[in-house]
Design a protein around this motif. Structure first.
Motif, PDB file in Angstrom:
ATOM      1  N   ARG A  20      15.461   6.460 -16.591  1.00 22.28           N
ATOM      2  CA  ARG A  20      15.897   5.573 -17.680  1.00 22.28           C
ATOM      3  C   ARG A  20      14.982   5.699 -18.893  1.00 22.28           C
ATOM      4  NH1 ARG A  20      16.635   1.967 -13.334  1.00 22.28           N
ATOM      5  NH2 ARG A  20      14.682   0.889 -13.814  1.00 22.28           N
ATOM      6  N   GLN A  21      13.693   5.792 -18.636  1.00 23.03           N
ATOM      7  CA  GLN A  21      12.740   5.930 -19.748  1.00 23.03           C
ATOM      8  C   GLN A  21      12.954   7.242 -20.494  1.00 23.03           C
ATOM      9  OE1 GLN A  21       9.096   5.473 -17.524  1.00 23.03           O
ATOM     10  NE2 GLN A  21       8.948   3.275 -17.969  1.00 23.03           N
ATOM     11  N   GLN A  22      13.176   8.318 -19.743  1.00 25.84           N
ATOM     12  CA  GLN A  22      13.414   9.620 -20.372  1.00 25.84           C
ATOM     13  C   GLN A  22      14.702   9.598 -21.187  1.00 25.84           C
ATOM     14  OE1 GLN A  22      13.333  12.183 -16.926  1.00 25.84           O
ATOM     15  NE2 GLN A  22      11.133  12.577 -17.108  1.00 25.84           N
ATOM     16  N   GLN A  23      15.765   8.951 -20.623  1.00 25.13           N
ATOM     17  CA  GLN A  23      17.025   8.874 -21.354  1.00 25.13           C
ATOM     18  C   GLN A  23      16.877   8.053 -22.626  1.00 25.13           C
ATOM     19  OE1 GLN A  23      20.242  10.371 -20.527  1.00 25.13           O
ATOM     20  NE2 GLN A  23      20.289   9.841 -22.696  1.00 25.13           N
ATOM     21  N   THR A  24      16.116   6.953 -22.539  1.00 28.78           N
ATOM     22  CA  THR A  24      15.890   6.120 -23.718  1.00 28.78           C
ATOM     23  C   THR A  24      15.156   6.902 -24.801  1.00 28.78           C
ATOM     24  OG1 THR A  24      15.820   4.092 -22.385  1.00 28.78           O
ATOM     25  CG2 THR A  24      14.794   4.014 -24.563  1.00 28.78           C
ATOM     26  N   VAL A  80       0.837  -1.205   0.000  1.00 31.58           N
ATOM     27  CA  VAL A  80       0.000   0.000   0.000  1.00 31.58           C
ATOM     28  C   VAL A  80       0.868   1.250   0.000  1.00 31.58           C
ATOM     29  CG1 VAL A  80      -1.717   1.308   1.298  1.00 31.58           C
ATOM     30  CG2 VAL A  80      -1.888  -1.179   1.154  1.00 31.58           C
ATOM     31  N   VAL A  81       1.871   1.274   0.873  1.00 29.02           N
ATOM     32  CA  VAL A  81       2.726   2.451   0.957  1.00 29.02           C
ATOM     33  C   VAL A  81       3.698   2.510  -0.218  1.00 29.02           C
ATOM     34  CG1 VAL A  81       4.602   1.461   2.361  1.00 29.02           C
ATOM     35  CG2 VAL A  81       4.028   3.879   2.581  1.00 29.02           C
ATOM     36  N   ARG A  82       4.100   1.348  -0.742  1.00 21.28           N
ATOM     37  CA  ARG A  82       4.972   1.343  -1.926  1.00 21.28           C
ATOM     38  C   ARG A  82       4.237   1.927  -3.138  1.00 21.28           C
ATOM     39  NH1 ARG A  82       9.711  -1.159  -1.698  1.00 21.28           N
ATOM     40  NH2 ARG A  82       9.748  -1.283  -3.979  1.00 21.28           N
ATOM     41  N   ALA A  83       2.968   1.594  -3.255  1.00 20.75           N
ATOM     42  CA  ALA A  83       2.172   2.156  -4.354  1.00 20.75           C
ATOM     43  C   ALA A  83       2.089   3.673  -4.234  1.00 20.75           C
ATOM     44  CB  ALA A  83       0.779   1.541  -4.353  1.00 20.75           C
ATOM     45  N   LEU A  84       1.987   4.163  -2.994  1.00 19.75           N
ATOM     46  CA  LEU A  84       1.955   5.611  -2.775  1.00 19.75           C
ATOM     47  C   LEU A  84       3.268   6.249  -3.212  1.00 19.75           C
ATOM     48  CD1 LEU A  84       0.835   8.251  -1.604  1.00 19.75           C
ATOM     49  CD2 LEU A  84       1.667   7.499   0.648  1.00 19.75           C
ATOM     50  N   GLY A  85       4.397   5.648  -2.816  1.00 16.04           N
ATOM     51  CA  GLY A  85       5.700   6.202  -3.194  1.00 16.04           C
ATOM     52  C   GLY A  85       5.887   6.255  -4.695  1.00 16.04           C
ATOM     53  N   GLN A  86       5.480   5.201  -5.393  1.00 19.77           N
ATOM     54  CA  GLN A  86       5.616   5.162  -6.846  1.00 19.77           C
ATOM     55  C   GLN A  86       4.744   6.223  -7.511  1.00 19.77           C
ATOM     56  OE1 GLN A  86       4.593   1.107  -7.717  1.00 19.77           O
ATOM     57  NE2 GLN A  86       6.546   0.290  -6.980  1.00 19.77           N
ATOM     58  N   ARG A  87       3.494   6.346  -7.036  1.00 18.71           N
ATOM     59  CA  ARG A  87       2.579   7.314  -7.665  1.00 18.71           C
ATOM     60  C   ARG A  87       3.059   8.744  -7.457  1.00 18.71           C
ATOM     61  NH1 ARG A  87      -1.617   5.580  -5.674  1.00 18.71           N
ATOM     62  NH2 ARG A  87      -2.489   7.137  -4.248  1.00 18.71           N
ATOM     63  N   ARG A  88       3.498   9.062  -6.233  1.00 20.88           N
ATOM     64  CA  ARG A  88       3.950  10.423  -5.980  1.00 20.88           C
ATOM     65  C   ARG A  88       5.214  10.748  -6.786  1.00 20.88           C
ATOM     66  NH1 ARG A  88      -0.518  11.061  -4.778  1.00 20.88           N
ATOM     67  NH2 ARG A  88      -1.370  11.572  -2.720  1.00 20.88           N
ATOM     68  N   TYR A 108       9.797   5.101  -3.974  1.00 25.27           N
ATOM     69  CA  TYR A 108       9.943   6.401  -4.633  1.00 25.27           C
ATOM     70  C   TYR A 108      11.237   6.422  -5.461  1.00 25.27           C
ATOM     71  CZ  TYR A 108       9.949  11.524  -5.119  1.00 25.27           C
ATOM     72  OH  TYR A 108       9.944  12.813  -5.611  1.00 25.27           O
ATOM     73  N   GLY A 109      12.347   5.973  -4.855  1.00 24.88           N
ATOM     74  CA  GLY A 109      13.627   5.958  -5.572  1.00 24.88           C
ATOM     75  C   GLY A 109      13.600   5.059  -6.790  1.00 24.88           C
ATOM     76  N   GLU A 110      12.959   3.892  -6.668  1.00 29.06           N
ATOM     77  CA  GLU A 110      12.852   2.980  -7.809  1.00 29.06           C
ATOM     78  C   GLU A 110      12.049   3.614  -8.938  1.00 29.06           C
ATOM     79  OE1 GLU A 110      11.090  -0.441  -6.100  1.00 29.06           O
ATOM     80  OE2 GLU A 110      12.869  -0.992  -4.923  1.00 29.06           O
ATOM     81  N   ALA A 111      10.978   4.302  -8.589  1.00 27.08           N
ATOM     82  CA  ALA A 111      10.145   4.942  -9.612  1.00 27.08           C
ATOM     83  C   ALA A 111      10.899   6.071 -10.309  1.00 27.08           C
ATOM     84  CB  ALA A 111       8.858   5.474  -8.978  1.00 27.08           C
ATOM     85  N   VAL A 112      11.662   6.856  -9.529  1.00 26.98           N
ATOM     86  CA  VAL A 112      12.444   7.942 -10.120  1.00 26.98           C
ATOM     87  C   VAL A 112      13.504   7.379 -11.060  1.00 26.98           C
ATOM     88  CG1 VAL A 112      14.135   9.744  -9.611  1.00 26.98           C
ATOM     89  CG2 VAL A 112      12.036   9.589  -8.263  1.00 26.98           C
ATOM     90  N   ALA A 113      14.187   6.306 -10.626  1.00 30.22           N
ATOM     91  CA  ALA A 113      15.217   5.696 -11.474  1.00 30.22           C
ATOM     92  C   ALA A 113      14.616   5.167 -12.770  1.00 30.22           C
ATOM     93  CB  ALA A 113      15.909   4.568 -10.711  1.00 30.22           C
TER      94      ALA A 113
END
Length: 403
Positions: free
Chosen positions: A156-160, A77-85, A147-152
């Protein structure tokens, strides 16, 4: 975080059941507090009010179900929050701050249920403080990691995507419309003052170091990163100079850097990229130098027609290549030093830390081996082109390839 109802004090189970019944009301109050405390979560900015409210519903429901013994705590639940934010671009500091506000809110509402007149009841409630803050600390760790995983992933997607657009822009064979579309996607104007730079096998983080230096010099840059080459399209500001550019690119370590001529149509970036590569190849192999296309016509010619230049160099210097390594290296080093000194034997001797007669002897020996005289401009030009080709392609590797 797997406690069930049987492990919970009766008072907390009762509170969990009661809180679940009015979770919507509690979530509304909590979301108001979070939005008021964090500008990033205010209405109409990064996170809509209904989103903030729904998160509060989900988080409170999760915790109250835990207290009531309905289910163990679920970190997803909290991991989903970190990814979305992270995807919404909310700063991590704001997300964690909002999370701490939620923790305080849960504790305040829980502590308010303690019956101070009933010592056993009060102790049962207040004894859960350590458990509560431990759970919140664990959840904060999960939040940061997600959050860090989502940012990374987003990086990567932006760089690609950026690499894909730059590939289209820097490929001469691309259709004109595709190049313009790529320029638009990269935020580049169709007309302006542009250059392309490349660096072969640069050190890590070179793009970040150079981008900062270029920005200070009034030069915007868009970078294409691959395993063997770093390339950038540079947009020159009105006050940017060639000297500013060279100073900024001096931060590129362990790599040969090539810079194209200035061009005005962004659709010409493909040709500029080719010329930047040629310029980089003009620098001696294994060095870290900045070269501009056309600054040294002979070196540029040798780099442009690389296969032909290597063939001709072997025709001119073949007898020298047949010598033992030490003798061959001595003659080629002396020839390079003599050309670098503008044909001055004394200056070449100073650069080589040897007597001028030694230089004369070596040059005569080289003339005898090649059948060419350095006093003849045509022969000297052939020798210069040959030795420049050897320098560009690394002497040891060049000789190995020709043998």
């Amino acid at each position: 975080m797997t406690a069930q109802a049987s492990a919970m004090p009766r008072e907390l189970v009762e509170y969990g059941v009661t809180a679940l019944a009015k979770v919507d009301e509690l979530a509304a109050e909590l979301s108001r507090r979070v939005i008021a405390a964090e500008a990033e979560l205010a209405v109409g900015t990064l996170v809509p009010a209904e989103d903030a409210y729904q998160v509060c519903v989900d988080m409170l429901t999760e915790f109250y179900r835990y207290l009531a013994g309905d289910a163990p705590l679920d970190p997803q639940v909290v991991r989903a929050l970190g990814q979305r934010r992270a995807e919404q671009g909310v700063p991590l500091s704001a997300v964690l701050h909002g999370f701490r506000i939620g923790g305080r809110f849960i504790w305040e509402t829980l502590a308010a249920t303690a019956d101070l007149a009933d010592r056993r009841h009060a102790e049962a409630v207040l004894s859960q403080a350590t458990v509560l803050w431990t759970v919140l600390d664990d959840y904060s760790t999960e939040l940061r990691e997600a959050y860090g995983e989502a940012v990374a992933l987003r990086t990567r997607q932006q760089q690609t995507e950026r690499n894909h657009q730059l590939d289209t822009l820097l490929k001469s064979g691309s259709e004109l419309g595709s190049r313009w579309a790529a320029a638009d996607a990269l935020g580049l104007a169709k007309r302006g003052q542009f250059q392309v730079m490349v660096a072969d096998d640069p050190a890590p983080e070179t793009d970040h170091i150079c981008a900062s230096a270029l920005t200070r010099a009034g030069i915007a840059s868009v970078w294409r990163i691959s395993s063997d080459e770093l390339a950038a399209v540079l947009t020159l500001g009105p006050r940017a100079s060639a000297q500013d550019l060279d100073q900024a690119l001096a931060g590129v370590q362990h790599a040969r850097v090539g810079v194209s001529p200035v061009f005005e149509q962004i659709s010409d970036a493909g040709l500029a990229h080719q010329r930047a590569r040629i310029a980089a190849a003009c620098a001696p192999s294994g060095t870290a130098e900045v070269r501009h296309y056309g600054d040294d016509p002979i070196a540029t010619l040798a780099s442009t027609a690389s296969d032909t230049a290597r063939y001709l160099a072997d025709q001119v210097l073949g007898p020298v290549f047949a010598l033992p390594e030490r003798e061959r290296a001595s003659l080629l080093e002396t020839l390079r030093a003599w050309f670098a000194a503008g044909g001055s034997t004394d200056m070449a001797a100073t650069a080589l830390f040897c007597h001028r007669n030694t230089v004369r002897y070596r040059l005569r020996h080289l003339e005898e081996l090649t059948g060419r005289r350095l006093t003849d401009p045509r022969d000297a030009a052939q020798l210069y082109l040959a030795v420049e080709t050897v320098v560009q392609h690394d002497e040891e590797r060049f000789v190995a390839e020709q043998s």
